[in-house]
Write an enzyme that holds these catalytic residues in place. Structure first.
Site, PDB file in Angstrom:
ATOM      1  N   ASP A  27      23.045   1.927  17.674  1.00 42.72           N
ATOM      2  CA  ASP A  27      22.175   2.596  18.665  1.00 42.72           C
ATOM      3  C   ASP A  27      20.669   2.506  18.383  1.00 42.72           C
ATOM      4  O   ASP A  27      19.940   3.486  18.603  1.00 42.72           O
ATOM      5  CB  ASP A  27      22.564   4.081  18.782  1.00 42.72           C
ATOM      6  CG  ASP A  27      23.982   4.273  19.300  1.00 42.72           C
ATOM      7  OD1 ASP A  27      24.672   3.284  19.529  1.00 42.72           O
ATOM      8  OD2 ASP A  27      24.390   5.439  19.456  1.00 42.72           O
ATOM      9  N   LYS A 132      29.059   2.065  24.250  1.00 42.37           N
ATOM     10  CA  LYS A 132      30.010   3.150  23.983  1.00 42.37           C
ATOM     11  C   LYS A 132      29.559   4.416  24.720  1.00 42.37           C
ATOM     12  O   LYS A 132      28.386   4.774  24.659  1.00 42.37           O
ATOM     13  CB  LYS A 132      30.117   3.397  22.467  1.00 42.37           C
ATOM     14  CG  LYS A 132      28.800   3.778  21.807  1.00 42.37           C
ATOM     15  CD  LYS A 132      28.978   3.954  20.317  1.00 42.37           C
ATOM     16  CE  LYS A 132      27.717   4.381  19.615  1.00 42.37           C
ATOM     17  NZ  LYS A 132      27.079   5.604  20.071  1.00 42.37           N
ATOM     18  N   CYS A 165      25.628   9.637  15.722  1.00 38.23           N
ATOM     19  CA  CYS A 165      26.432   8.450  16.048  1.00 38.23           C
ATOM     20  C   CYS A 165      26.847   7.649  14.815  1.00 38.23           C
ATOM     21  O   CYS A 165      27.923   7.041  14.800  1.00 38.23           O
ATOM     22  CB  CYS A 165      25.686   7.577  17.043  1.00 38.23           C
ATOM     23  SG  CYS A 165      25.613   8.362  18.675  1.00 38.23           S
ATOM     24  N   GLN A 205      33.899  13.974  -2.892  1.00 36.38           N
ATOM     25  CA  GLN A 205      35.351  13.955  -3.125  1.00 36.38           C
ATOM     26  C   GLN A 205      35.872  12.522  -3.331  1.00 36.38           C
ATOM     27  O   GLN A 205      36.898  12.136  -2.781  1.00 36.38           O
ATOM     28  CB  GLN A 205      36.094  14.609  -1.951  1.00 36.38           C
ATOM     29  CG  GLN A 205      35.621  16.040  -1.649  1.00 36.38           C
ATOM     30  CD  GLN A 205      36.344  16.618  -0.462  1.00 36.38           C
ATOM     31  OE1 GLN A 205      37.508  16.979  -0.559  1.00 36.38           O
ATOM     32  NE2 GLN A 205      35.640  16.705   0.664  1.00 36.38           N
TER      33      GLN A 205
HETATM   34  C1  C5J Z   1      22.917   8.883  18.411  1.00 36.27           C
HETATM   35  C2  C5J Z   1      22.445  10.934  19.555  1.00 36.27           C
HETATM   36  N1  C5J Z   1      22.829   7.577  18.592  1.00 36.27           N
HETATM   37  N2  C5J Z   1      21.757  11.421  18.536  1.00 36.27           N
HETATM   38  N3  C5J Z   1      22.921   9.663  19.527  1.00 36.27           N
HETATM   39  O1  C5J Z   1      22.949   9.364  17.312  1.00 36.27           O
HETATM   40  O2  C5J Z   1      22.653  11.611  20.539  1.00 36.27           O
END
Ligand code: C5J
Length: 222
Positions: A27, A132, A165, A205
């Site tokens: 992203d 996505k 994300c 862990q």
């Molecule tokens: C991502 C968001 N890409 N923060 N999206 O982390 O909403």
């Protein structure tokens, strides 16, 4: 026989096979990284994400030189919003909601300028680009099937934002059997304390979700 690379990582050494390890860039879109997009509409300082750009560009160059698999993801919805649940769109009090018209077109809508990946780390021909509708890269996508068809077993993750994300995608990948490493300087958050917490949770862990290391460790090995 597949050559293995081994690097110092947290919480212990991470070994990954040449050719069967995909570099994943999550992203790195104008909507999160530039002013006027979705990230800014939620009240965030987008400049906090810029530190990840150079390390990601260096990793992309290394993967391209070797012809290894590269995956780029984009958080993106259909123009009719049929893949955006109202519970997501109507959450909170952003200045722009998903689908609203903003300075970079409709926010988080496929094909709009804001959804595009920033030029410094933009996909090249032949690289996998996944749109996505969720935070995780496997939800409502065909990515798992695509990676399986290529024999990918290991993922080296980068991108934004670390605890949203990126962490969701890494957890989904871990559940699907991929051995995952998150690149410390190749990921950023609008909240530095959340980035630190996400890194700690991932490696706790005995690497319960995976490993993390600086980009120089990955680049030094390959
Ligand atoms: C991502 C968001 N890409 N923060 N999206 O982390 O909403």
């Amino acid at each position: 026989m597949t050559a293995m690379f081994s690097i110092a990582a947290t919480p212990f050494e991470y070994a990954f096979p040449a050719g069967a390890t995909a570099l994943v860039v999550i992203d790195m879109q104008r909507d999160f990284v530039e002013p006027g997009g979705f990230g800014a509409s939620l009240g965030n300082d987008v400049t906090l994400l810029h530190a990840a750009i150079a390390p990601i560009a260096a990793l992309l160059a290394a993967w391209r030189e070797r012809g290894w698999t590269i995956v780029h993801t984009r958080e993106a919805h259909r123009p009719d919003l049929s893949d955006c649940p109202p519970a997501k769109r109507l959450r909170g009090h952003p200045s722009l909601r998903i689908g609203d018209e903003g300075p970079m077109g409709r926010v988080l809508i496929s094909g709009e300028p804001g959804v595009e990946i920033i030029a410094a780390v933009a996909p090249e021909a032949g690289e996998i680009v996944v749109d996505k509708p969720g935070k995780g890269m496997f939800w409502a996508t065909r990515l798992h099937e695509t990676l399986q068809a290529r024999g990918i077993t290991h993922l080296i993750l980068t991108g934004v934002t670390t605890e949203v994300c990126v962490q969701t995608s890494m957890r989904e990948a871990n559940d699907r059997g991929y051995a995952c490493l998150l690149v410390e300087d190749g990921t950023e958050s609008y909240f530095p304390e959340f980035k630190a917490a996400a890194l700690a949770m991932i490696a706790a862990q005995g690497a319960i979700v995976g490993w993390h290391s600086p980009s120089r460790a990955v680049l030094g090995a390959v």
